[in-house]
Write a protein that holds these residues in place. Sequence first.
Motif, short mmCIF file in Angstrom:
data_model
loop_
_atom_site.label_atom_id
_atom_site.label_comp_id
_atom_site.label_asym_id
_atom_site.label_seq_id
_atom_site.Cartn_x
_atom_site.Cartn_y
_atom_site.Cartn_z
N PHE A 13 20.70 -10.56 9.58
CA PHE A 13 20.41 -11.54 8.55
C PHE A 13 20.02 -12.89 9.16
N LYS A 14 20.73 -13.28 10.20
CA LYS A 14 20.40 -14.55 10.87
C LYS A 14 19.03 -14.48 11.52
N TYR B 208 15.04 -11.08 3.43
CA TYR B 208 16.10 -12.10 3.43
C TYR B 208 16.95 -12.00 2.16
N LEU C 235 18.97 -8.66 2.12
CA LEU C 235 20.11 -8.75 3.03
C LEU C 235 21.18 -9.70 2.49
N ALA C 236 20.76 -10.78 1.84
CA ALA C 236 21.74 -11.70 1.26
C ALA C 236 22.56 -11.00 0.17
N LEU D 29 24.98 -8.65 1.94
CA LEU D 29 26.05 -9.38 2.60
C LEU D 29 27.01 -10.01 1.60
N THR E 215 16.42 -22.24 5.57
CA THR E 215 17.12 -21.12 6.22
C THR E 215 17.80 -21.57 7.50
N GLU F 51 21.85 -21.27 7.93
CA GLU F 51 22.48 -20.56 9.05
C GLU F 51 23.55 -21.42 9.72
#
Length: 93
Positions: free
Chosen positions: A5-6, A52, A55-56, A59, A83, A87
């Motif tokens: 994700f990062k 993104y 995945l967010a 998560l 972003t 992070e």
Amino acid sequence: MLKLFKIVGLLEGISYIVLFFNMLVIKNMNFDLYKTLLFPIGMSHGILFVAYIILAILLKEKYQWSLGKFFKIAIASVIPFGTFYSEKKWLNE
């Protein structure tokens, strides 16, 4: 998955800046180059943006993020440099 994700967030932020650079700088310098670059830059940014957000969502479920934290992270993807801030601020806890 957080590391992925990062990485996606970093690439999405870079693609957003490159897209703006193409729209604001290259368009005024060379219109043909702007047209040539628009599709590949736009497509890669779009794919990274969708990745993104997906995945967010994944998560959020995995780490039990609050709705507020999730929305902050999601909204950061539509703000230039968001972003990168996201992070540092919310994902290094």
